[in-house]
Scaffold this motif. Structure first.
Motif, PDB file in Angstrom:
ATOM      1  N   THR A  80       0.842  -1.100   0.011  1.00 19.45           N
ATOM      2  CA  THR A  80      -0.073  -0.009  -0.072  1.00 19.45           C
ATOM      3  C   THR A  80       0.802   1.194  -0.076  1.00 19.45           C
ATOM      4  O   THR A  80       0.216   2.418   0.034  1.00 19.45           O
ATOM      5  N   ASP A  81       2.182   1.196  -0.147  1.00 17.00           N
ATOM      6  CA  ASP A  81       2.944   2.197   0.010  1.00 17.00           C
ATOM      7  C   ASP A  81       3.109   3.026  -1.428  1.00 17.00           C
ATOM      8  O   ASP A  81       3.096   2.120  -2.597  1.00 17.00           O
ATOM      9  N   SER A  82       3.518   4.210  -1.479  1.00 14.30           N
ATOM     10  CA  SER A  82       3.569   4.866  -2.753  1.00 14.30           C
ATOM     11  C   SER A  82       4.917   4.575  -3.629  1.00 14.30           C
ATOM     12  O   SER A  82       4.914   4.791  -4.895  1.00 14.30           O
ATOM     13  N   VAL A  83       5.537   4.185  -3.027  1.00 17.00           N
ATOM     14  CA  VAL A  83       7.207   3.649  -3.881  1.00 17.00           C
ATOM     15  C   VAL A  83       6.924   2.282  -4.600  1.00 17.00           C
ATOM     16  O   VAL A  83       6.532   1.439  -3.944  1.00 17.00           O
ATOM     17  N   THR A  84       7.324   2.124  -5.678  1.00 19.80           N
ATOM     18  CA  THR A  84       7.292   0.736  -6.413  1.00 19.80           C
ATOM     19  C   THR A  84       8.044  -0.270  -5.724  1.00 19.80           C
ATOM     20  O   THR A  84       9.148  -0.083  -5.217  1.00 19.80           O
ATOM     21  N   GLN A  85       7.463  -1.360  -5.540  1.00 23.11           N
ATOM     22  CA  GLN A  85       7.928  -2.544  -4.863  1.00 23.11           C
ATOM     23  C   GLN A  85       9.129  -3.183  -5.973  1.00 23.11           C
ATOM     24  O   GLN A  85       9.122  -3.008  -7.119  1.00 23.11           O
ATOM     25  N   PRO A  86      10.140  -4.019  -5.089  1.00 23.02           N
ATOM     26  CA  PRO A  86      11.246  -4.379  -5.939  1.00 23.02           C
ATOM     27  C   PRO A  86      10.762  -5.533  -6.580  1.00 23.02           C
ATOM     28  O   PRO A  86       9.671  -6.286  -6.023  1.00 23.02           O
TER      29      PRO A  86
END
Length: 335
Positions: A80-86
């Motif tokens: 749910t975070d705004s940063v793209t996941q690895p």
């Protein structure tokens, strides 16, 4: 025409922090682990060499198992975070980086080599024309954590001071007088304002020091944080120690700190900050908790929490802000 003076290797003389309770604790734990392993081997080998070997292997790689769990939790929370996941490959690489790096820090540098490469002493103008670095480590660490940085700065002629934040599990505020001492020493070395370089909880300790007196923000040129839980971390909900509870998301301590910063400096409170963060950080997550508003927030994808402090980009670009002309090839490649 005056020939410029090249930076010289820094004298290896002064006395840094004089003791480390963490080093003693880690040596004790290592001794206990060796004794436990030996007892296990003596008791189990006659019964089953196979299970005796399995037990030893599980003990040796227990940190890697815990790391895998932390990465899985971070992956779930970061949805749910705004940063793209690895990617999956980045997660596996992050696990391997951290699993192979952390033993050298927690089993060697911090318990046995933390006195190596001591802080510099002297007067302003003795060293390369630039700033001094103040190194502030994170949770369950000491100044031994920074050995690659210290070596890189010695190669480049950059003076530095450091702290051992103690009590190890005490309040983050206990680090304020220790940081004041390190900054005061740094002010005697560099021709420019000191730069604070902080890993993990060290970024919060630096903020606590900055908020402890109205003039402290004007005493530093830059504050560089690496994987610092500026807005807390999800993982801290499991902590029962004082500084761990302070790092919980929306903790009273974090809220009070932010309110004090706003009252002292308003929207300029975070403009001197450079915040390095990564979407593969398994300690500080959700990922965006490592960022600050109005700061220079820089993402290094796919790098785990401890390895982030020694990533070539993080070290090279951070050190270049201190004294660009003095960064040597050795400093550029140190890790």
């Amino acid at each position: 025409m005056t020939t410029p003076t090249l930076p010289q290797p820094l004298p290896n003389r002064p006395e840094p922090p004089t003791g480390s309770a963490l080093a003693r604790l880690q040596r004790t734990l290592m001794a206990a682990a060796w004794v436990t392993s030996l007892l296990w081997l003596v008791l189990m080998w006659p019964r089953s060499p196979f299970w005796a070997s399995v037990g030893l292997m599980l003990g040796a790689w227990s940190h890697a198992i815990i790391l895998a769990v932390e990465l899985a939790l971070a992956s779930r929370v970061n949805r749910t975070d705004s940063v793209t996941q690895p990617s999956f490959a980045q997660r596996v690489n992050a696990w391997w980086q951290e699993a192979t790096l952390t033993p050298s820090i927690f089993l060697w540098r911090q318990p046995f080599r933390w006195r190596d490469l001591p802080d510099n002493t002297g007067t302003a103008g003795r060293f390369a024309p630039g700033s001094t670095v103040v190194l502030i480590h994170g949770f369950v660490c000491n100044r031994g954590f920074w050995a690659p940085w210290m070596q890189a700065m010695r190669n480049a002629g950059v003076p530095y001071t450091s702290v051992n934040l103690e009590p190890v599990f005490g309040s983050i505020d206990a680090g304020v007088p220790l940081i004041e001492d390190a900054v005061s020493r740094a002010e005697q070395l560099g021709a420019k304002l000191p730069v604070l370089v902080c890993h993990s909880m060290g970024g919060l300790a630096a903020r606590a020091w900055l908020a402890s007196a109205p003039g402290n923000l004007r005493r530093v040129g830059r504050v560089i944080t690496i994987g610092s839980p500026h807005h807390g971390t999800w993982l801290a909900r499991w902590s029962r120690v004082t500084n761990g509870r302070q790092m919980r998301q929306h903790s009273d301590w974090l809220n009070a700190l932010a309110a004090k910063e706003a009252a002292l400096h308003g929207h300029q409170a975070y403009t001197p900050f450079l915040c390095w963060y990564s979407n593969a950080d398994h300690i500080v997550f959700p990922t965006s908790t490592a960022m600050l508003p109005d700061a220079d927030n820089r993402h290094v994808p796919g790098v785990p929490h401890v390895a982030l402090a020694f990533h070539p980009t993080v070290m090279r670009e951070s050190l270049a802000m201190v004294v660009p002309a003095a960064i040597s090839p050795e400093a550029r490649t140190a890790s």
